[in-house]
Structures are given as structure tokens and as C-alpha cells.
Write a protein that holds these residues in place. Structure first.
Motif, PDB file in Angstrom:
ATOM      1  N   PRO A  17       0.832  -1.216   0.000  1.00  0.00           N
ATOM      2  CA  PRO A  17       0.000   0.000   0.000  1.00  0.00           C
ATOM      3  C   PRO A  17       0.866   1.265   0.000  1.00  0.00           C
ATOM      4  CG  PRO A  17      -0.805  -1.580   1.625  1.00  0.00           C
ATOM      5  CD  PRO A  17       0.524  -2.088   1.163  1.00  0.00           C
ATOM      6  N   VAL A  18       0.471   2.231  -0.808  1.00  0.00           N
ATOM      7  CA  VAL A  18       1.173   3.516  -0.801  1.00  0.00           C
ATOM      8  C   VAL A  18       1.110   4.132   0.597  1.00  0.00           C
ATOM      9  CG1 VAL A  18       1.170   5.858  -1.745  1.00  0.00           C
ATOM     10  CG2 VAL A  18       0.790   3.906  -3.262  1.00  0.00           C
ATOM     11  N   ALA A  19       0.001   3.934   1.280  1.00  0.00           N
ATOM     12  CA  ALA A  19      -0.136   4.485   2.633  1.00  0.00           C
ATOM     13  C   ALA A  19       0.926   3.910   3.568  1.00  0.00           C
ATOM     14  CB  ALA A  19      -1.535   4.206   3.172  1.00  0.00           C
ATOM     15  N   TRP A  20       1.266   2.619   3.393  1.00  0.00           N
ATOM     16  CA  TRP A  20       2.318   2.022   4.234  1.00  0.00           C
ATOM     17  C   TRP A  20       3.653   2.694   3.965  1.00  0.00           C
ATOM     18  CZ3 TRP A  20       7.121   0.021   3.976  1.00  0.00           C
ATOM     19  CH2 TRP A  20       7.592  -0.684   5.076  1.00  0.00           C
ATOM     20  N   LEU A  21       3.956   2.942   2.684  1.00  0.00           N
ATOM     21  CA  LEU A  21       5.217   3.590   2.327  1.00  0.00           C
ATOM     22  C   LEU A  21       5.298   4.999   2.917  1.00  0.00           C
ATOM     23  CD1 LEU A  21       7.885   3.705   0.800  1.00  0.00           C
ATOM     24  CD2 LEU A  21       6.585   4.341  -1.255  1.00  0.00           C
ATOM     25  N   HIS A  22       4.226   5.743   2.825  1.00  0.00           N
ATOM     26  CA  HIS A  22       4.221   7.085   3.404  1.00  0.00           C
ATOM     27  C   HIS A  22       4.386   7.026   4.923  1.00  0.00           C
ATOM     28  CE1 HIS A  22       1.933   8.997  -0.236  1.00  0.00           C
ATOM     29  NE2 HIS A  22       3.104   8.488  -0.566  1.00  0.00           N
ATOM     30  N   ASP A  23       3.748   6.059   5.551  1.00  0.00           N
ATOM     31  CA  ASP A  23       3.876   5.885   6.996  1.00  0.00           C
ATOM     32  C   ASP A  23       5.322   5.545   7.363  1.00  0.00           C
ATOM     33  OD1 ASP A  23       2.535   6.002   9.459  1.00  0.00           O
ATOM     34  OD2 ASP A  23       2.283   3.828   9.538  1.00  0.00           O
ATOM     35  N   PHE A  24       5.946   4.685   6.567  1.00  0.00           N
ATOM     36  CA  PHE A  24       7.354   4.329   6.771  1.00  0.00           C
ATOM     37  C   PHE A  24       8.231   5.577   6.729  1.00  0.00           C
ATOM     38  CE2 PHE A  24      11.438   3.440   4.692  1.00  0.00           C
ATOM     39  CZ  PHE A  24      12.001   2.531   5.584  1.00  0.00           C
ATOM     40  N   CYS A  25       7.995   6.427   5.745  1.00  0.00           N
ATOM     41  CA  CYS A  25       8.793   7.655   5.610  1.00  0.00           C
ATOM     42  C   CYS A  25       8.564   8.588   6.795  1.00  0.00           C
ATOM     43  CB  CYS A  25       8.458   8.356   4.303  1.00  0.00           C
ATOM     44  SG  CYS A  25       8.999   7.456   2.830  1.00  0.00           S
ATOM     45  N   ARG A  26       7.350   8.624   7.295  1.00  0.00           N
ATOM     46  CA  ARG A  26       7.089   9.452   8.483  1.00  0.00           C
ATOM     47  C   ARG A  26       7.874   8.906   9.686  1.00  0.00           C
ATOM     48  NH1 ARG A  26       1.755   8.960   6.357  1.00  0.00           N
ATOM     49  NH2 ARG A  26       1.094  10.901   5.330  1.00  0.00           N
ATOM     50  N   GLY A  27       7.954   7.598   9.800  1.00  0.00           N
ATOM     51  CA  GLY A  27       8.738   7.007  10.891  1.00  0.00           C
ATOM     52  C   GLY A  27      10.206   7.365  10.791  1.00  0.00           C
ATOM     53  N   LEU A  28      10.754   7.337   9.570  1.00  0.00           N
ATOM     54  CA  LEU A  28      12.132   7.780   9.374  1.00  0.00           C
ATOM     55  C   LEU A  28      12.293   9.228   9.829  1.00  0.00           C
ATOM     56  CD1 LEU A  28      13.029   6.423   5.809  1.00  0.00           C
ATOM     57  CD2 LEU A  28      13.922   5.572   7.983  1.00  0.00           C
ATOM     58  N   GLY A  29      11.329  10.072   9.426  1.00  0.00           N
ATOM     59  CA  GLY A  29      11.405  11.478   9.780  1.00  0.00           C
ATOM     60  C   GLY A  29      11.306  11.711  11.274  1.00  0.00           C
ATOM     61  N   GLU A  30      10.446  10.942  11.947  1.00  0.00           N
ATOM     62  CA  GLU A  30      10.290  11.095  13.391  1.00  0.00           C
ATOM     63  C   GLU A  30      11.574  10.733  14.123  1.00  0.00           C
ATOM     64  OE1 GLU A  30       7.001   8.603  14.285  1.00  0.00           O
ATOM     65  OE2 GLU A  30       5.522   9.907  13.322  1.00  0.00           O
ATOM     66  N   ALA A  31      12.303   9.743  13.597  1.00  0.00           N
ATOM     67  CA  ALA A  31      13.557   9.331  14.225  1.00  0.00           C
ATOM     68  C   ALA A  31      14.694  10.278  13.901  1.00  0.00           C
ATOM     69  CB  ALA A  31      13.914   7.913  13.779  1.00  0.00           C
ATOM     70  N   CYS A  32      14.783  10.710  12.648  1.00  0.00           N
ATOM     71  CA  CYS A  32      15.959  11.452  12.180  1.00  0.00           C
ATOM     72  C   CYS A  32      15.830  12.964  12.306  1.00  0.00           C
ATOM     73  CB  CYS A  32      16.235  11.097  10.718  1.00  0.00           C
ATOM     74  SG  CYS A  32      16.690   9.379  10.449  1.00  0.00           S
ATOM     75  N   GLY A  33      14.643  13.479  12.066  1.00  0.00           N
ATOM     76  CA  GLY A  33      14.461  14.924  12.022  1.00  0.00           C
ATOM     77  C   GLY A  33      14.945  15.645  13.268  1.00  0.00           C
ATOM     78  N   PRO A  34      14.540  15.216  14.481  1.00  0.00           N
ATOM     79  CA  PRO A  34      14.968  15.926  15.686  1.00  0.00           C
ATOM     80  C   PRO A  34      16.475  15.879  15.914  1.00  0.00           C
ATOM     81  CG  PRO A  34      13.035  14.578  16.140  1.00  0.00           C
ATOM     82  CD  PRO A  34      13.524  14.186  14.780  1.00  0.00           C
TER      83      PRO A  34
END
Length: 329
Positions: free
Chosen positions: A104-121
Motif C-alpha cells: 500500500p502507498v499508505a504504508w510507504l508514506h507511513d514508513f517515511c514518516r517514521g524515518l522522519g520522526e527518528a531522524c528529524g529531531p
């Protein structure tokens, strides 16, 4: 995204990348982000640390337990922890994905959000990677880090007389896994489950240990006992740890209730449980341990009875399965 899409096969590669690229963080060291043939990341030290890791669906994570964001977080954090284990600050990562067309495209977008939550801060950029179709979902992460002018802290530097210390969690991820696997979860167990799904490495502890003069260090990804043996073997020494009841009583207490329910000893998880991603380090005697580190014991010279690579607890070699092994798990 203007093109309606339920699964990744509904989009071409350019459309798919355009749909998730805005979700990825740009790092504080990133000079040229995603969009060219390669990213450009500043390395003012003149050196950089690099580490890579792979997660395979059904082997390293289960889709019925983990959301896409959970997988993204875990993929990032376990690699960031390897960089911290060298005494470096993580700066950038690239991510390659093998996606079944039915993902699902939604899973891929969710995965990218998880990367961002870990890396962004942390100011860590997700600066590119690769996409491929395949039969099984696979995540491959490569992360870079900056030593800040310090020497890397290797596994091979421990010497007899050094203090053995640890920073971070012990046994909590293993307890969370056991709860999910047994189905015996309750409301009070959710924090342990969260520690399995989204580990919280002791990232700041790595550079802090390096600044304090740590003689050896590594990320504890496969369990204190297995990784302790690796450090001891690399250094040609023995790690003589004290009784867990004296050194890490809180770690034992935090998993005691769940351990009793599933029929294991808390020490089995504290010594053998992996994926908490704490920092195991040794320091010359007399060193003031950085905040968060707890002394576990001392480094000893090998003997005929205790060869290099041995880890003892309260004077004995523990009868505990020594952590995660990718090929014998």
C-alpha cells in the motif's frame, strides 16, 4: 499527490518518489539533498563513520505487529546506534527499499514518516537511496556519522583494570517481544511493547563516552552477553561483571512481572535480550563515568580457565542463551 493510488504498482517510479519525498527530513549537514545522482553531505572532520543494516519482512519485523512508521523508526534507530557506538554523531542516511507491487502507498508514506520522526529531531538527513520491486519487502539503511575530531572508540581497546559500564535499557525490548509473541499483553505492558516496536537507543551516550576517554565501546544490539563477548574477544580480555541484583536492579525489576507470566528469569532478558541498543563501554580506572552510565564490573586478563572473550557474572559464566544471531535465531 494528484494520481489516485492504493498500491505502489498504481504509480510509476517518479510519481512514487514525488509522493513521499516531502516526508523525509533534510539534515543539518546536507549540502545537496535528494534529487541528483548523489547527495552531498558536509564532513568537516575529514573522516566519516559508515554503517549499514538490512531489515527483511517476516524475519526482522512483522506487519501485523508493526506499522510502517514503526518499521521506519526501527530501521533508522538501529543504524544511528551503530554510529553512536563508535563515539560519533550521526549526520545522514540513505535508504533502499524492495517493495512488492501490492505494498500500500499508505504504508510507504507511513514508513517515511517514521524515518522522519527518528531522524528529524537529530538533524540527520534522509538523503536518497533506491527503490526496487521484489517478492519480499526489504529495507536497507546506510548511515554516516561525524567523529568531531575525536579518535573512533573501537571494540579492541579494553585493558585489564578498566571499568565496564553500560548506558541505556536492558531486557525491555525482549520483554515486549515476548508479550507480543505470547498474546498475553495488558494495559500495563504497552510501554514494554513500545520499547520493542520503537527502540530508544542511548545515542547521546556514545559521543559522551568518547569525550570521557572510553577505551572501548559498542552498541548492544544483540544482547549484553553476546555483544560483551564480542568486545572482550576483540580486546583479548575477560569482562567480569558483578551480580545483576547489585549493578542493574532496576532493569531486573522492570521486566520481572512479565518474565514471571511467561515463565523465564528476568536475568535471561537482561543478559540475553537484544535490540535495546544501549552502549557498552570500558573506561580507565578512576574515570568519572558520563551521565547515564552504570558500572557493571571490570576488565580482567584472560587465564587458562577464562580465555579471552569470556564474560562472567558474579564470578561464573552465565547459563543464558547469548542473544540474537541472524542465522540461528
Amino acid at each position: 499527490m494528484t494520481v489516485p493510488a492504493d498500491v505502489v504498482a498504481d504509480l510509476n517510479e517518479d510519481e512514487l518518489i514525488a509522493s513521499f519525498l516531502p516526508l523525509l527530513p533534510r539534515g543539518s549537514r546536507t549540502l545537496v539533498p535528494s534529487g541528483d545522482d548523489a547527495a552531498v553531505v558536509a564532513a568537516p572532520d575529514g573522516r566519516f563513520c559508515v554503517s549499514t543494516d538490512v531489515l527483511v519482512a517476516g524475519h526482522h519485523f512483522r506487519a501485523d505487529w508493526s506499522s510502517g512508521a514503526d518499521v521506519g523508526w526501527r530501521a533508522a534507530m538501529q543504524n544511528l546506534s551503530d554510529i553512536a557506538g563508535m563515539g560519533a554523531e550521526p549526520t545522514a542516511m540513505v535508504v533502499a527499499l524492495v517493495l512488492p507491487p501490492s505494498t500500500p502507498v499508505a504504508w510507504l508514506h507511513d514508513f517515511c514518516r517514521g524515518l522522519g520522526e527518528a531522524c528529524g529531531p537529530l538533524g540527520v538527513g534522509v538523503d536518497g537511496g533506491d527503490l526496487s520491486a521484489g517478492e519480499q519487502l526489504v529495507v536497507a539503511v546506510t548511515v554516516h556519522g561525524d567523529l568531531g575530531g575525536r579518535a573512533p572508540v573501537l571494540r579492541s581497546g579494553a585493558r585489564p583494570g578498566d571499568v565496564v559500564a553500560h548506558s541505556g535499557r536492558l531486557g525491555r525490548s525482549a520483554a515486549g517481544y515476548a508479550l507480543l509473541a505470547s498474546g498475553r499483553r495488558g494495559g500495563a505492558d504497552e510501554e514494554l511493547i513500545a520499547d520493542f516496536l520503537r527502540p530508544r537507543p542511548a545515542l547521546a551516550a556514545g559521543p559522551a563516552a568518547a569525550r570521557a576517554g572510553a577505551s572501548a565501546m559498542m552498541d548492544v544490539s544483540d544482547g549484553l552477553l553476546r555483544d560483551g563477548r564480542r568486545l572482550a574477544r576483540a580486546s583479548g580480555v575477560v569482562l567480569a561483571l558483578g551480580p545483576l541484583e547489585d549493578t542493574v536492579p532496576e532493569a531486573l525489576a522492570q521486566v520481572a512481572d512479565v518474565a514471571a507470566r511467561v515463565g523465564v528469569e528476568p536475568a535471561d532478558w537482561v543478559l540475553g535480550g537484544g535490540e535495546d541498543h544501549g552502549m557498552l563501554a570500558t573506561f580507565p580506572a578512576g574515570t568519572a563515568l558520563p551521565e547515564g552510565f552504570v558500572a557493571l564490573g571490570e576488565v580482567a586478563a584472560p587465564t587458562a580457565e577464562r580465555p579471552a572473550g569470556t564474560v562472567t557474572v558474579a564470578g561464573a559464566v552465565p547459563d543464558v542463551a547469548p542473544g540474537w544471531d541472524h542465522f540461528r535465531a
